[in-house]
Design a protein around this motif. Structure first.
Motif, mmCIF file in Angstrom:
data_model
loop_
_atom_site.group_PDB
_atom_site.id
_atom_site.type_symbol
_atom_site.label_atom_id
_atom_site.label_comp_id
_atom_site.label_asym_id
_atom_site.label_seq_id
_atom_site.Cartn_x
_atom_site.Cartn_y
_atom_site.Cartn_z
ATOM 1 N N VAL A 212 30.269 38.578 51.634
ATOM 2 C CA VAL A 212 31.020 39.368 52.282
ATOM 3 C C VAL A 212 32.428 39.676 51.650
ATOM 4 N N THR A 213 32.976 38.572 51.028
ATOM 5 C CA THR A 213 34.336 38.771 50.416
ATOM 6 C C THR A 213 34.144 39.598 49.215
ATOM 7 N N GLU A 214 32.955 39.653 48.511
ATOM 8 C CA GLU A 214 32.891 40.447 47.320
ATOM 9 C C GLU A 214 32.727 41.904 47.860
ATOM 10 N N VAL A 215 31.735 42.221 48.728
ATOM 11 C CA VAL A 215 31.695 43.507 49.301
ATOM 12 C C VAL A 215 33.124 44.097 49.890
ATOM 13 N N THR A 216 33.914 43.385 50.479
ATOM 14 C CA THR A 216 35.008 43.759 51.051
ATOM 15 C C THR A 216 36.045 44.018 50.122
ATOM 16 N N ARG A 217 36.221 43.254 49.039
ATOM 17 C CA ARG A 217 37.118 43.183 47.928
ATOM 18 C C ARG A 217 36.656 44.587 47.416
ATOM 19 N N ALA A 218 35.424 44.830 46.983
ATOM 20 C CA ALA A 218 34.942 46.257 46.289
ATOM 21 C C ALA A 218 35.322 47.442 46.807
ATOM 22 N N GLU A 219 35.477 47.096 48.152
ATOM 23 C CA GLU A 219 35.904 48.371 49.174
ATOM 24 C C GLU A 219 37.414 48.686 49.261
ATOM 25 N N TRP A 220 38.095 47.454 49.286
ATOM 26 C CA TRP A 220 39.240 47.354 49.875
ATOM 27 C C TRP A 220 40.044 47.693 48.551
ATOM 28 N N PRO A 221 41.124 48.760 48.594
ATOM 29 C CA PRO A 221 41.991 48.842 47.487
ATOM 30 C C PRO A 221 42.612 47.928 46.666
ATOM 31 N N THR A 222 42.610 47.717 45.269
ATOM 32 C CA THR A 222 43.144 46.707 44.688
ATOM 33 C C THR A 222 44.558 46.422 44.776
ATOM 34 N N GLU A 223 45.111 47.374 45.061
ATOM 35 C CA GLU A 223 46.790 46.747 45.566
ATOM 36 C C GLU A 223 46.883 46.445 46.861
ATOM 37 N N LEU A 224 45.787 46.307 47.816
ATOM 38 C CA LEU A 224 45.958 45.750 49.041
ATOM 39 C C LEU A 224 45.540 44.541 49.134
ATOM 40 N N PRO A 225 46.213 43.308 49.932
ATOM 41 C CA PRO A 225 45.848 42.052 50.134
ATOM 42 C C PRO A 225 44.653 41.766 50.893
ATOM 43 N N LEU A 226 43.940 40.648 50.517
ATOM 44 C CA LEU A 226 42.770 40.397 51.207
ATOM 45 C C LEU A 226 43.066 38.707 51.425
ATOM 46 N N ILE A 227 42.973 38.567 52.970
ATOM 47 C CA ILE A 227 43.052 36.992 53.395
ATOM 48 C C ILE A 227 41.764 36.266 53.861
ATOM 49 N N VAL A 228 41.707 35.383 53.908
ATOM 50 C CA VAL A 228 40.431 34.558 54.520
ATOM 51 C C VAL A 228 40.707 33.421 55.395
ATOM 52 N N ARG A 229 40.670 33.392 56.570
ATOM 53 C CA ARG A 229 40.966 32.202 57.450
ATOM 54 C C ARG A 229 39.668 31.404 57.428
ATOM 55 N N ILE A 230 40.011 30.205 57.321
ATOM 56 C CA ILE A 230 38.992 29.152 57.355
ATOM 57 C C ILE A 230 39.433 28.022 58.513
ATOM 58 N N SER A 231 38.228 27.378 58.927
ATOM 59 C CA SER A 231 38.576 26.084 59.479
ATOM 60 C C SER A 231 38.369 25.115 58.433
ATOM 61 N N ALA A 232 39.698 24.253 58.117
ATOM 62 C CA ALA A 232 39.624 23.664 56.856
ATOM 63 C C ALA A 232 38.900 22.328 57.220
ATOM 64 N N THR A 233 38.681 21.786 58.563
ATOM 65 C CA THR A 233 37.827 20.857 58.773
ATOM 66 C C THR A 233 36.900 21.115 60.131
ATOM 67 N N ASP A 234 35.954 20.288 60.412
ATOM 68 C CA ASP A 234 35.269 20.344 61.551
ATOM 69 C C ASP A 234 35.857 19.306 62.413
ATOM 70 N N TRP A 235 36.531 18.495 61.992
ATOM 71 C CA TRP A 235 36.991 17.364 62.644
ATOM 72 C C TRP A 235 35.851 16.395 63.368
ATOM 73 N N THR A 236 34.799 16.510 62.537
ATOM 74 C CA THR A 236 33.375 15.951 63.288
ATOM 75 C C THR A 236 32.647 15.251 61.903
ATOM 76 N N GLU A 237 32.351 13.906 62.141
ATOM 77 C CA GLU A 237 31.405 13.353 61.073
ATOM 78 C C GLU A 237 30.205 14.295 60.690
ATOM 79 N N GLY A 238 29.888 14.375 59.229
ATOM 80 C CA GLY A 238 28.964 15.162 58.915
ATOM 81 C C GLY A 238 29.139 16.618 58.778
#
Length: 357
Positions: A212-238
Motif C-alpha cells: 500500500v505504501t509503494e502504490v501510494t508513494r508512486a501516485e503521490w507527488p515526490t514533493e509531498l510528504p507521506l506519513i504512516v501511523r502505526i500501533s507500536a505495540t499491541d500491549w499483549t503477549e504474543g
C-alpha cells in the motif's frame, strides 16, 4: 525560541510549528460526504494555529468505514466537499492532510453515541473483512478472510484514494496502520493467522502495508510528504512489539515514508495499557532513535510545557493533539503565549490576543 514553535520541513512542505491535529473521527458524514460540521471543526483548528491538520480516518471504500457515518474518499463526488475544507485550511496557514484508512474487521459498527454495536445487514451493515476469519470480540460475527484477489483490490482502492486526495487539495497523506484496523490486522500476529505470502513471518505480515505504501508513494507527488501511523505495540503477549516497529519503520523509510506517527494498541479488546500523561512518547523516541526517521508523539499530551519538552529533548519531531484539541481548538495560540513566543493571531481575533505586561 521554544522548540515547539520552530518550523519543520518534510520534502517540499514546511510546517510552521510542531503541533499537529491528530485524526479524530466525527461520525457526522452521510455516504462518506463532508458537511458544514467538518468544515467548522477542522477550520477552527487552522484558525487556532496548528501547523498540520489531519482529517479523520477517511475510508478508501464504503466497506472500509468504521461506521456508516464515516468520511470517505472512494468516488469522484467526494472531492468538491473535501476541496472546500482544504482551501479553508490553507487560507488560514495550516497544511491540509488526510488519513487514508480501511477499518477491516472493526468496520460496520454504529457510532459511539448510537451504541457502537455491530450494524446488521438488515439495518444497512455489511460483511467485514480481515486477514483471517477472527472476530475482534467473541460476540461479533467472524470477518471474511480476504482472498488474494480481494487484497489486490484493496491496494487499488488506496491508489485511487491517493489520486482523489491530490485532486481534493491535500498536501500530506497519512496511511492508517494502527488501532486494530486492516493494515494493523495484517502485521499483528494476534489477528493474522494466514499461511500464504501475507501471513506467518514478519516479512509476510508487513507485506500489505508495504505494498500500500509503494502504490501510494508512486501516485503521490515526490514533493509531498507521506506519513504512516502505526500501533507500536499491541500491549499483549504474543502480539506486535516495539522492536518490530523499529524494523518496520526502516522498511517504510526505504519506501519513501517521511514520518512515523507512533500510537499503540487497539487490535485486541483486553490489552492492559498503562495510560497516563505522554504514555506513548517512549515509542516515538525509540523509533526515531533506532530507525533514524522523524516521528510524531501522540497520547495524553495536554499542556504546552509537556509538548515543548518532547520536542526540545528530541523524543519526537512533532506532537499530535486529539482530545486536548477538542477541549481547546486554540491550543497553539495559547501555548505560544505560555512559552513566551509571539505568533500572529487571525486579525479577526487580534483584539483578544494576550499581551505580556
Amino acid at each position: 525560541m521554544a522548540q515547539l514553535f520552530t518550523p519543520l520541513t518534510l520534502r517540499g512542505i514546511t510546517l510552521k510549528n510542531r503541533i499537529v491535529i491528530s485524526p479524530m473521527c466525527q461520525y457526522s458524514a452521510e455516504d462518506g460526504f463532508t458537511n458544514d460540521w467538518h468544515l467548522v471543526h477542522l477550520g477552527s483548528r487552522a484558525v487556532g494555529g496548528a501547523a498540520l491538520i489531519l482529517l479523520e480516518a477517511t475510508a478508501v471504500s464504503a466497506e472500509g468505514r468504521i461506521t456508516p457515518d464515516d468520511l470517505g474518499i472512494w468516488k469522484d463526488e467526494h472531492v468538491p466537499g473535501l476541496r472546500r475544507i482544504t482551501d479553508f485550511l490553507k487560507a488560514h496557514g495550516a497544511v491540509a492532510g488526510i488519513q487514508l484508512a480501511h477499518a477491516g474487521r472493526k468496520a460496520s459498527h454504529s457510532s459511539p453515541w448510537k451504541g457502537g454495536a455491530v450494524v446488521p445487514a438488515s439495518e444497512g451493515g455489511w460483511t467485514t473483512v480481515s486477514p483471517s476469519a477472527v472476530p475482534f470480540t467473541e460476540n461479533e460475527p467472524a470477518p471474511h478472510e480476504l482472498t488474494l484477489a480481494e487484497i489486490q483490490q484493496i491496494i487499488e482502492d488506496f491508489r485511487v484514494a491517493t489520486r482523489l486526495s491530490l485532486e481534493a487539495g491535500f498536501q500530506v497523506i497519512e496511511l492508517h496502520g494502527a488501532h486494530g484496523y486492516l493494515l494493523h490486522e495484517f502485521f499483528s500476529p494476534l489477528s493474522n493467522r494466514r499461511t500464504d505470502q501475507y501471513g506467518g513471518s514478519f516479512e509476510n505480515r508487513v507485506r500489505l502495508l508495504l505494498e500500500v505504501t509503494e502504490v501510494t508513494r508512486a501516485e503521490w507527488p515526490t514533493e509531498l510528504p507521506l506519513i504512516v501511523r502505526i500501533s507500536a505495540t499491541d500491549w499483549t503477549e504474543g502480539g506486535w512489539t516495539p522492536a518490530e516497529s523499529v524494523q518496520l519503520a526502516k522498511l517504510l523509510k526505504d519506501r519513501g515514508v517521511d514520518l512515523i506517527d507512533c500510537s499503540t494498541g487497539g487490535n485486541v479488546p483486553a490489552a492492559q495499557i498503562p495510560v497516563g500523561p505522554g504514555y506513548q512518547v517512549q515509542f516515538a523516541e525509540q523509533v526515531k532513535r533506532e530507525a533514524s526517521i522523524p516521528t510524531g508523539a501522540v497520547g495524553l499530551i495536554t499542556d504546552a510545557r509537556q509538548a515543548e519538552d518532547i520536542i526540545a529533548s528530541g523524543q519526537a519531531d512533532v506532537v499530535l493533539l486529539a482530545r486536548e484539541s477538542l477541549r481547546d481548538p486554540y491550543f497553539p495560540l495559547h501555548a505560544a503565549f505560555e512559552l513566551g513566543v509571539d505568533v500572529a493571531w487571525p486579525p479577526q481575533y487580534e483584539r483578544a490576543k494576550p499581551r505580556r505586561r
